[in-house]
Scaffold this active site. Sequence first.
Site, short mmCIF file in Angstrom:
data_model
loop_
_atom_site.label_atom_id
_atom_site.label_comp_id
_atom_site.label_asym_id
_atom_site.label_seq_id
_atom_site.Cartn_x
_atom_site.Cartn_y
_atom_site.Cartn_z
N HIS A 57 -2.18 43.13 -17.37
CA HIS A 57 -2.92 41.54 -17.93
C HIS A 57 -3.64 42.61 -18.15
O HIS A 57 -4.18 43.69 -17.78
CB HIS A 57 -3.54 41.34 -16.13
CG HIS A 57 -2.46 40.54 -16.41
ND1 HIS A 57 -1.67 40.31 -15.30
CD2 HIS A 57 -1.96 38.63 -16.73
CE1 HIS A 57 -0.46 38.76 -14.92
NE2 HIS A 57 -0.87 38.36 -15.94
N LYS A 70 -8.86 40.85 -15.58
CA LYS A 70 -8.37 39.91 -14.10
C LYS A 70 -9.02 40.90 -13.21
O LYS A 70 -9.21 42.07 -12.71
CB LYS A 70 -6.89 39.54 -14.92
CG LYS A 70 -6.48 39.68 -13.59
CD LYS A 70 -4.56 39.33 -13.67
CE LYS A 70 -4.06 38.07 -12.59
NZ LYS A 70 -5.07 37.17 -12.37
N THR A 104 1.11 35.34 -11.18
CA THR A 104 2.23 35.40 -10.49
C THR A 104 3.60 36.48 -9.89
O THR A 104 4.72 36.28 -10.20
CB THR A 104 2.38 35.29 -12.75
OG1 THR A 104 2.07 34.25 -13.27
CG2 THR A 104 4.18 35.21 -13.20
P1 NAD Z 1 -12.86 33.48 -16.26
O1 NAD Z 1 -13.62 34.47 -15.47
O2 NAD Z 1 -12.68 33.63 -18.06
O3 NAD Z 1 -13.29 32.31 -16.63
C1 NAD Z 1 -13.30 31.00 -14.73
C2 NAD Z 1 -15.08 30.08 -15.21
O4 NAD Z 1 -14.98 29.49 -14.29
C3 NAD Z 1 -16.18 31.21 -15.94
O5 NAD Z 1 -16.89 30.19 -16.72
C4 NAD Z 1 -16.84 30.57 -14.17
O6 NAD Z 1 -17.83 30.74 -14.65
C5 NAD Z 1 -16.10 29.58 -13.66
N1 NAD Z 1 -16.70 29.40 -12.09
C6 NAD Z 1 -17.46 29.71 -11.45
N2 NAD Z 1 -17.54 29.60 -10.49
C7 NAD Z 1 -17.50 28.23 -10.29
C8 NAD Z 1 -18.05 26.80 -9.94
N3 NAD Z 1 -18.20 26.70 -8.07
N4 NAD Z 1 -18.16 25.84 -10.49
C9 NAD Z 1 -17.44 25.71 -11.69
N5 NAD Z 1 -17.31 26.80 -12.69
C10 NAD Z 1 -16.45 27.69 -12.22
O7 NAD Z 1 -11.31 33.55 -15.73
P2 NAD Z 1 -9.88 32.51 -16.53
O8 NAD Z 1 -9.68 34.21 -17.44
O9 NAD Z 1 -10.07 31.50 -17.96
O10 NAD Z 1 -9.10 32.62 -15.90
C11 NAD Z 1 -9.74 31.84 -14.88
C12 NAD Z 1 -8.46 31.53 -13.39
O11 NAD Z 1 -6.98 31.38 -14.26
C13 NAD Z 1 -8.27 33.17 -12.77
O12 NAD Z 1 -7.57 32.57 -11.45
C14 NAD Z 1 -7.12 33.09 -13.66
O13 NAD Z 1 -6.20 34.80 -13.08
C15 NAD Z 1 -6.05 31.98 -13.78
N6 NAD Z 1 -4.87 32.03 -14.64
C16 NAD Z 1 -4.53 31.31 -14.25
C17 NAD Z 1 -3.01 31.08 -15.52
C18 NAD Z 1 -1.59 29.46 -14.76
O14 NAD Z 1 -0.76 29.41 -15.85
N7 NAD Z 1 -1.92 29.64 -13.86
C19 NAD Z 1 -3.23 31.71 -16.90
C20 NAD Z 1 -4.24 32.48 -16.98
C21 NAD Z 1 -5.34 31.88 -15.97
#
Ligand code: NAD
Length: 266
Positions: A154, A158, A165
């Site tokens: 990744h 990350k 996954t």
């Molecule tokens: P990122 O760090 O870009 O975004 C996370 C956001 O959440 C940030 O903007 C942060 O400020 C915000 N946040 C943190 N605490 C918060 C709160 N209390 N209230 C509101 N917002 C809050 O990360 P990302 O790359 O967007 O990934 C986020 C998550 O999604 C990770 O856990 C990643 O592994 C997961 N993910 C899952 C999939 C899937 O298909 N399930 C795909 C991509 C990413």
Amino acid sequence: MKIGVVGCAGRMGRMLVAEILANKGCELAGGTEMVGSPAIGQDVAVLAGKPESGLQVGDDAGALMAVADLVVDFTVPDATAAHARQAAEHVAAMVIGTTGLSAEQQALIHALARKAPVVQAANMSVGINLLLGLTEQVAKSLGDDFDIEILEMHHRHKIDAPSGTALALGDAAAKGRQVDLAAVAQRVRDGYTGERKPGDIGFATLRGGDVAGEHSVIFAGEAEQIVLSHKATSRAIFVRGAIRAALWTEGRPPGLYSMRDVLGLT
Ligand code: NAD
């Protein structure tokens, strides 16, 4: 359906907002960010590169849940746990993509799922959800004389490892072998490890650049290997999957659903 996006300034959050605005089947209810975020007060749509919507980024997820039919959460484990607790109070449906949750945090999601439909998946892509089924099937057919190793890569930002996954793929392999993943998982190897234990399921993690997500499940036997692989070239596949999951919850009874349920693969 009115959909709210918590964590709307994140990498996934911004793409989710853009997808909701482009999808005729739903409407954007608003977005939140963590307290103190510079995004608070900005226009949710403008942050996502779209024309002004008149909806400002807030920091009160409960208020968003009061006006939204469903909230999509791709944030961090602590925030997702707090959001699940609030959603249970508001009886709001959720789509949860955050990975790296502890058992305690997961329990809050189970509690919410007793009141409202929740779709949770470590990976929302169609391809990975097919791969989960294939992994279980191959693990079941091959038996213990093939060693199972799971390799993932990744992007450099990350924060959890192995990826959600990769762990889900490990779980599918363990299920195929009818064992408990926790009992056989080798999540880290370093130094003098001794020989590989028969039946172990190993994990290896790579991080770098802007890789959206690459996963391989390697079945290594004597003189032959089977490798099942998936490469995501854009996060758009997760975003589209999440919105599909959101729309799928309409009229569903409370319960914890997987992306395989949404795609009709179960
Ligand atoms: P990122 O760090 O870009 O975004 C996370 C956001 O959440 C940030 O903007 C942060 O400020 C915000 N946040 C943190 N605490 C918060 C709160 N209390 N209230 C509101 N917002 C809050 O990360 P990302 O790359 O967007 O990934 C986020 C998550 O999604 C990770 O856990 C990643 O592994 C997961 N993910 C899952 C999939 C899937 O298909 N399930 C795909 C991509 C990413």
